[in-house]
Scaffold this active site. Structure first.
Site, PDB file in Angstrom:
ATOM      1  CB  VAL A 181      -7.157  27.783  31.280  1.00 32.79           C
ATOM      2  CG1 VAL A 181      -8.018  28.893  31.878  1.00 32.79           C
ATOM      3  CG2 VAL A 181      -7.453  26.456  31.982  1.00 32.79           C
ATOM      4  CD  GLN A 201     -16.407  26.315  40.142  1.00 28.32           C
ATOM      5  OE1 GLN A 201     -17.003  25.315  39.733  1.00 28.32           O
ATOM      6  NE2 GLN A 201     -16.081  26.485  41.407  1.00 28.32           N
ATOM      7  N   GLY A 202     -12.702  27.387  35.674  1.00 23.35           N
ATOM      8  CA  GLY A 202     -11.388  27.043  35.162  1.00 23.35           C
ATOM      9  C   GLY A 202     -11.284  25.573  34.799  1.00 23.35           C
ATOM     10  CB  ALA A 247     -12.523  30.516  22.250  1.00 22.90           C
ATOM     11  CG  ASP A 251     -13.983  22.134  19.672  1.00 25.45           C
ATOM     12  OD1 ASP A 251     -14.008  21.048  20.284  1.00 25.45           O
ATOM     13  OD2 ASP A 251     -14.909  22.527  18.940  1.00 25.45           O
ATOM     14  N   GLY A 292     -12.516  18.351  15.797  1.00 34.61           N
ATOM     15  CA  GLY A 292     -11.129  18.257  15.339  1.00 34.61           C
ATOM     16  C   GLY A 292     -10.715  19.410  14.448  1.00 34.61           C
ATOM     17  CB  SER A 294     -19.723  33.345  21.251  1.00 34.61           C
ATOM     18  OG  SER A 294     -20.010  32.052  20.754  1.00 34.61           O
TER      19      SER A 294
END
Length: 310
Positions: free
Chosen positions: A280, A228-229, A286, A256, A43, A250
Site C-alpha cells: 500500500v 480505500q486501501g 506512486a 504495479d 512486470g 497520476s
C-alpha cells in the site's frame, strides 16, 4: 539462465511516453511539452519498484522493433538485469497527457503486436530454465496468445517450486486459478467475477477471497480497494490497510508499484502484516508522481512508517 530470487515476466511491455499540454480543443493542433520516456508494462514496473527498494530481480520481457530497442535501453538505465525475448512485431507504446489547465490526465493504450507460436515457446523456455524463489507474471496478453498462457506459466512455476505472483484479469486470471498461484491481486470487481457474482460489498470481500483459497486457487489473495486501501487474505488471516491520504498526480503504475513492494517484502522474509503495508505504501507513493515515473523510495518509506501501526 542463472538462479534469481525474483523473476518478473512482461509478455506485453510498453514504451511509456508522457507529456503536458494546455487546453484540449477538437480539430486544433495541441502543442505538448517535451515527452518523457519510461520502460513500462506490468512486470517491468514491478522490477523497477523492487529496484527502488534496494532489491534485485531479473526482468524477462518481449522486445521488437525500434520501440523494443529503446525499451531495452531504458531498462538498462534502471540498472535492472533483464532478458529480452525478440519478437517480429514492434513493442507497443502507451501515452499519458496532462492538461495543465484542468489537471486532467488522459491515458491512451495500444494493444500489443501478435506473438507467434515460436515466440511464445521462447518465452516459456526462458522461464523453465529459471530457478526463482518468486516468479511474477503481470500485465495484459498480446494478440496471438491464448487465455491459458499464464496458466502455462503457473505450471512452470509449480514444476520449479517457484512462488507465483499473478497480477492480471479476466479469463487469463481464471485459468491461473485452475493450476494455482501463491498470490493474486484482483480488485473488488475482478474478485466478484472470479467467484461468479455481480458485485461485492466491503464486508463480503474476506469470504469471497477465502472461497478462492479453499479451492486451491491461491494461498494469498490481496484485494485492491482503490482509494480505500487494500486487504490481504489467507485461510487463517485477514489484514485491512487504509490508503494514506496523499496528493495524487497520476495513478499510472500504482498497482504495479504495490505488487513490487509486496514481492520485495516477501523476498526479505517480512511478515504478511508488513508485506501488505509495503504494498500500500509503494502504491500510494506512486500516485504522488506525474506520468509514468512510479515512486520515490523516501515517499514509500515515509508512508510505510505511517502505516506500521494502522
Amino acid at each position: 539462465m542463472n538462479s534469481h530470487d525474483i523473476i518478473t515476466l512482461t509478455v506485453n511491455p510498453a514504451l511509456d511516453k508522457s507529456t503536458h499540454f494546455k487546453g484540449l480543443v477538437a480539430e486544433q493542433k495541441i502543442r505538448c511539452s517535451e515527452p518523457r520516456f519510461d520502460a513500462g508494462g506490468g512486470g517491468i514496473n514491478v522490477s523497477k519498484a523492487i529496484s527502488r527498494l534496494g532489491g534485485k530481480s531479473l526482468a524477462v520481457f518481449t522486445s521488437g522493433g525500434p520501440m523494443g530497442k529503446m525499451l531495452e535501453e531504458l531498462v538498462t538505465k534502471e540498472t535492472i538485469e533483464f532478458k529480452a525475448i525478440p519478437i517480429q512485431t514492434w513493442t507497443r507504446e502507451s501515452f499519458v497527457a496532462v492538461d495543465e489547465n484542468t489537471n486532467s490526465q488522459y491515458r491512451f493504450g495500444f494493444t500489443g503486436g501478435e506473438i507467434t507460436a515460436d515466440e511464445e515457446k521462447a518465452v516459456l523456455e526462458a522461464l523453465s530454465k529459471s530457478k526463482a524463489k518468486f516468479l511474477v507474471a503481470s500485465g495484459s496478453l498480446n494478440e496471438g496468445l491464448s487465455s491459458d498462457f499464464y496458466q502455462k506459466v503457473a505450471e512452470i512455476a509449480k514444476a520449479s517450486n517457484s512462488k507465483l505472483i499473478v497480477d492480471t484479469s479476466g479469463e487469463a486470471l481464471k485459468k491461473v486459478l485452475e493450476t494455482g498461484a501463491y498470490l493474486i491481486k484482483p480488485n473488488v470487481g475482478e474478485l466478484a467475477k472470479l467467484i461468479g457474482v455481480e458485485r461485492l460489498e466491503m464486508e463480503e470481500v474476506n469470504e469471497a477471497a477465502k472461497k478462492i483459497i479453499a479451492k486451491g486457487g491461491a494461498e494469498i489473495v490481496v484485494v485492491s480497494l482503490g482509494p480505500q486501501g487494500a486487504v490481504l487474505v489467507t485461510k487463517d488471516d485477514y489484514e485491512y490497510v487504509p490508503a494514506p491520504n496523499v496528493a495524487k498526480k497520476s495513478t499510472v503504475g500504482a498497482g504495479d508499484s504495490m505488487v513490487g513492494g509486496m514481492v520485495w517484502a516477501l523476498s526479505q522474509n517480512k511478515s504478511l502484516k508488513e508485506v501488505i503495508r509495503w504494498g500500500v505504501a509503494c502504491g500510494s507513493a506512486a500516485t504522488m508522481n506525474e506520468g509514468t515515473q512510479l515512486f520515490k523510495f523516501e515517499d514509500a518509506n515515509r508512508l510505510f512508517e505511517w502505516l506500521k501501526n494502522k
